[in-house]
Design a protein around this motif. Structure first.
Motif, PDB file in Angstrom:
ATOM      1  N   LEU B 110      -0.612  69.729 -77.203  1.00 35.36           N
ATOM      2  CA  LEU B 110       0.718  69.225 -77.563  1.00 35.36           C
ATOM      3  C   LEU B 110       1.632  69.264 -76.341  1.00 35.36           C
ATOM      4  N   PRO B 111       2.456  68.229 -76.167  1.00 33.74           N
ATOM      5  CA  PRO B 111       3.405  68.255 -75.053  1.00 33.74           C
ATOM      6  C   PRO B 111       4.335  69.460 -75.200  1.00 33.74           C
ATOM      7  N   SER B 112       4.638  70.116 -74.082  1.00 36.96           N
ATOM      8  CA  SER B 112       5.435  71.337 -74.198  1.00 36.96           C
ATOM      9  C   SER B 112       6.837  71.027 -74.713  1.00 36.96           C
ATOM     10  N   VAL B 113       7.309  69.805 -74.492  1.00 31.82           N
ATOM     11  CA  VAL B 113       8.650  69.485 -74.989  1.00 31.82           C
ATOM     12  C   VAL B 113       8.657  69.453 -76.520  1.00 31.82           C
ATOM     13  N   VAL B 114       7.540  69.023 -77.120  1.00 26.87           N
ATOM     14  CA  VAL B 114       7.450  69.025 -78.584  1.00 26.87           C
ATOM     15  C   VAL B 114       7.432  70.453 -79.111  1.00 26.87           C
ATOM     16  N   VAL B 115       6.649  71.313 -78.433  1.00 33.14           N
ATOM     17  CA  VAL B 115       6.614  72.718 -78.822  1.00 33.14           C
ATOM     18  C   VAL B 115       8.010  73.327 -78.724  1.00 33.14           C
ATOM     19  N   LEU B 117      10.882  71.785 -78.894  1.00 29.40           N
ATOM     20  CA  LEU B 117      11.763  71.252 -79.931  1.00 29.40           C
ATOM     21  C   LEU B 117      11.482  71.900 -81.277  1.00 29.40           C
ATOM     22  N   PHE B 118      10.209  72.171 -81.547  1.00 25.97           N
ATOM     23  CA  PHE B 118       9.862  72.839 -82.794  1.00 25.97           C
ATOM     24  C   PHE B 118      10.515  74.220 -82.860  1.00 25.97           C
ATOM     25  N   TYR B 120      13.056  75.184 -81.235  1.00 24.25           N
ATOM     26  CA  TYR B 120      14.512  74.951 -81.308  1.00 24.25           C
ATOM     27  C   TYR B 120      14.919  74.730 -82.752  1.00 24.25           C
ATOM     28  N   ILE B 142       3.794  80.022 -78.599  1.00 22.00           N
ATOM     29  CA  ILE B 142       3.074  78.905 -79.207  1.00 22.00           C
ATOM     30  C   ILE B 142       2.283  78.159 -78.142  1.00 22.00           C
TER      31      ILE B 142
END
Lengths: 265, 297, 310
Positions: B110-115, B117-118, B120, B142
């Protein structure tokens, strides 16, 4: 190789002082059957050798006797009777079984601990806390395994620094420190040199005074040297079981004769 | 053309492509070190950052990065250890375990930005934890769990099975054997994995922008009470890390000496990563030797 | 005596409890990870589809629309949330960077396995492994101070754009792709290579006709891994791409990827508004792409394995 009739067998009836008995024991690896309905009575305080070619199922059979075959999709059917209890039942506490029936493996496998630690580790886990008792067990088991003289001055050294033969005798000591009734040995000398092998065979002859020993061996001479009884297995079948003298001098089955005289194996 | 001249041409092409890569690598590292090292004074490392003036340091960011690595490891290591043990020793071979392994692979890609945001969404907003070190540590956990789990599983699997067999035959439980016999032998591999993942955590920024935040309040390094708002140990305060700092001074650009700060900070970051790498290899070798004394002849 | 033995055999012991304890603890840990993955997938999906369910935006308008301006209303009376510019830009930077990185990675891998001596290959390998660990902000920073000015001086304009982004990503994914390609080339059984040399083939013939053919699935996997990383990379790209949400017409004008828009946008929008939900829809697209790459790797892995067995 000529075809043999696997449905015929000769199993001598032994009736006095039975240490362990299997009744129609069959081992399955998934759908593949490795041993077929093996019924055998092992006499107390004796050495019984299991011989046969590779793939005859002798190791598989041995490993089921203290339920070491319980990983993955292995399935053991039949009865293993010890002291009147069927220890193959899933209700039986497998740890208790292994306390009474110890095992030594082909590859010497001491733990990456000190020599002393190798022996006391399992004892402590089984609730022996008294330092004096532990020390006694260390000394007596190392003496029984005939390695005491070689290691008594460096019990706190790593067991990994021992030679192959010493490691194997340490493993035997580790097993008998648990004070089992029965000792299973799975080709204990096949990874060792002749001198170490000789020492271990001597040790076994000493040990049978107090223990019942079942040994799987690939080495026919070894079986004739150390054992009192011999069971010959082939393709998962028990074909002949008799006292060692009879097996080696006067086998009942043609196939047994062919195997011990080196025609295959 | 005969095969021999084709062979010669191919070799030349390959060699020149490799030459370009080597040149790039050298350029990359030397650029960072050459532009960065002159800014890397003790004063730079030990003074707090400035938002609108030149001359700010990276003291708090550096500390935040280290603190975050430690917190993340504290949270992620036990979980990864348990999960790694499960996969190495207890997992049956069936489709459920296959699905579990696939899920872990998905998590690791998973892209770290998605992780980020989750974390967040769930921690900062839903649980109202706010921008804080602890939210950042959760996001990094995560992000770190799949790799660390995989590493622990592999390290445990690399311990020869006959150790397990020997212990089981003594009537020991599998669990005791894993913890007392297998785990100690697997430690060298596990430590190497932990150090390498620390390097990854240390440099991660995308997952942190919206979790541990982009501000570095002034810290009081004499206040050891983790519940006090200005204590450096307080895990509930927002904390800009070194990597986030580099991103921020470059993309917002209100700091006049953004270039100097980012080159200095980049040099620090890269030195730390290099250090982590060497340390991982060194300790791996060292521990390996220690644990296999007398085994290799 | 007999009875107490039987009792011992039939009752649980300390080891039984230790074992149950261990099983419970380790299963619990694995459950935490499963729960995390499932909740990430769940949360991002539910947030991401709000745009379509609550604000009734048409999925096709979202995927193919050219105008991204969630706060203003378009011709059809609905807010403009066309994500096509970002989707196209994301794909373009990913494909370009992977296309440049692949030949370099293969060349490095061949060099390390067939040409260089032991020391040279080990040196190159450890440097490349070190580069895998370099944080993406550093790549972004170098892109900002070296690549962007370079592009500006050659092509004019601001220098920010797809080209700068693709170059930065190329350098960033090169170590990953290379080190995976090396693994795949190294796994080619030695006897194939020896057999080929034995038949009188040159080194290049052996590499081209034997080694690369056998390791093709592995190399493809390596490239897709690189693309996964490039597609999901946020900050390095965000720093050099220019962050202007327009359909890219050339490689040297500012553009915006899914990730760069997410990074800049989330902090400037309010939770629960369409502006914010639309960003979550972008995250959902990222999630889908990540899953897609995963499936692709799985399929290639399976096919490669099947080929090897037959």
């Amino acid at each position: 190789m000529q075809k043999y009739d696997l449905s015929k067998s000769y199993v001598k009836e032994v009736n006095s002082n039975i240490a362990l008995e299997t009744d129609q024991l069959s081992v399955f690896y998934g759908k593949k059957q490795a041993t077929y309905d093996i019924s055998l009575k092992i006499p107390k305080h004796s050495i019984t050798a299991l011989i046969g070619a590779s793939g005859s199922g002798k190791s598989t059979y041995l490993r089921s006797l203290n339920r070491m075959n319980e990983n993955g999709n292995t399935n053991v059917k039949g009865k293993i009777i010890y002291e009147g209890i069927d220890i193959n039942s899933s209700k039986v506490n497998v740890y208790e079984v292994r306390k009474h029936i110890g095992m030594v493996f082909q590859e010497p496998n001491p733990f990456a601990k000190s020599i002393r630690g190798n022996i006391t580790f399992a004892l402590k886990n089984h609730g022996i806390k008294d330092k004096k008792v532990l020390e006694e067990r260390v000394v007596s088991s190392l003496k029984q395994a005939a390695i005491w003289d070689e290691v008594k001055d460096h019990l706190d050294d790593s067991a990994m620094s021992l030679s192959g033969g010493q490691k194997q005798r340490l493993c035997i000591a580790r097993a008998i420190a648990m004070q089992p009734d029965i000792l299973l040995l799975d080709e204990p000398t096949s990874a060792l040199d002749p001198v170490s092998t000789g020492k271990i065979e001597e040790t076994l002859r000493e040990l049978k005074k107090n223990y019942t020993i079942i040994i799987v061996t690939h080495n026919i001479q070894q079986a004739s040297r150390v054992s009192d009884y011999t069971a010959f297995m082939h393709s998962g079948h028990l074909l002949e079981y008799n006292d060692t003298n009879s097996i080696f001098n006067n086998p009942e089955m043609q196939i047994t004769n062919d195997y011990i005289s080196g025609h295959f194996g | 053309m005969n095969p021999k001249s084709v062979n010669r041409i191919a070799t030349t092409v390959i060699n020149s492509l490799v030459g370009v890569v080597v040149a790039l690598l050298v350029l990359l590292i030397s650029y960072i070190l050459v532009t960065g090292l002159p800014h890397m004074s003790l004063d730079f490392l030990l003074s707090p950052s400035q938002s609108y003036q030149a001359g700010g340091g990276i003291r708090d960011q550096l500390f935040n990065s280290i603190y975050l690595v430690i917190l993340t490891l504290i949270i992620s290591f036990p979980i990864a250890l348990g999960a790694g043990i499960y996969l190495a020793e207890y997992a049956p071979k069936n489709w459920i375990v296959d699905v579990i392994r696939t899920l872990i692979e998905v998590l690791s890609s998973l892209p770290s930005v998605v992780v980020g945001l989750f974390a967040y969404l769930v921690f900062v907003i839903k649980f109202q934890v706010g921008f804080s070190i602890i939210s950042g540590a959760v996001a990094l956990t995560i992000f770190n769990l799949p790799l660390l789990t995989r590493n622990i599983e592999d390290s445990i699997k690399s311990v020869p099975d006959f150790q397990m067999q020997g212990a089981l035959a003594l009537g020991l439980s599998k669990w005791t054997t894993i913890i007392k016999i297998i785990f100690p032998s697997a430690i060298p591999g596990i430590i190497t994995g932990i150090i390498l993942s620390s390097g990854r955590i240390f440099g991660e920024a995308a997952a942190l922008i919206y979790t541990s935040g982009q501000s570095a309040p002034v810290l009081n390094y004499a206040n050891w009470n983790p519940f006090s708002p200005d204590s450096f140990l307080n895990p509930m305060r927002p904390a800009e890390t070194l990597a986030v700092h580099i991103w921020k001074v470059n993309s917002e650009g209100i700091t006049p000496d953004a270039n100097a700060i980012s080159s200095g900070a980049s040099a620090v970051l890269i030195l730390v990563i290099i250090l982590f790498n060497f340390f991982a290899h060194w300790i791996g070798k060292k521990l390996y030797k220690k644990f296999t004394v007398g085994e290799v002849k | 005596m007999k009875n107490s033995l039987k009792e011992k055999f039939l009752s649980p012991s300390k080891q039984t409890y230790q074992e149950s304890f261990g099983k419970i603890i380790s299963s619990f840990c694995i459950l935490i990870i499963i729960a995390l993955v499932v909740s990430i997938l769940g949360f991002v999906t539910t947030k991401g589809i709000d745009t379509f369910t609550q604000s009734k935006i048409n999925v096709f308008d979202f995927l193919f629309g050219n105008v991204w301006s969630p706060s203003s209303t378009g011709a059809n009376g609905k807010p403009e949330v066309g994500a096509a510019p970002m989707i196209v830009t994301s794909f373009t930077v990913t494909l370009i960077s992977a296309a440049i990185a692949t030949p370099f990675a293969i060349a490095c891998a061949i060099f390390m396995t067939f040409i260089a001596n032991n020391r040279g290959s080990r040196l190159l390998r450890s440097t490349i492994e070190l580069l895998v660990g370099i944080p993406s902000v550093i790549y972004g920073y170098i892109g900002l101070t070296l690549v962007v000015p370079l592009v500006r001086s050659i092509y004019g304009g601001t220098g920010f754009g797809i080209l700068a982004g693709a170059i930065v990503l190329f350098v960033m994914i090169l170590p990953t792709v290379t080190s995976l390609t090396v693994d795949s080339i190294k796994s080619v059984p030695d006897y194939y290579i020896k057999a080929s040399y034995g038949l009188g083939a040159t080194r290049w013939q052996t590499i081209y006709k034997v080694v690369l053919k056998i390791s093709l699935p592995g190399i493809l996997t390596a490239v897709i891994f690189g693309m996964t990383r490039a597609f999901g990379e946020a900050l390095a790209v965000q720093m050099v791409i220019g962050n202007s949400i327009t359909m890219p017409t050339n490689l040297t004008t500012p553009a915006s990827t899914l990730t760069s828009q997410l990074t800049t946008g989330i902090g400037n929008t309010i939770m629960g508004t369409l502006q914010n939900n639309a960003l979550w829809s972008l995250a959902l697209v990222l999630l889908f792409m990540s899953l897609f790459f995963n499936i692709l790797i799985k399929i290639i892995g399976k096919r490669g394995a099947a080929k090897y067995e037959s």
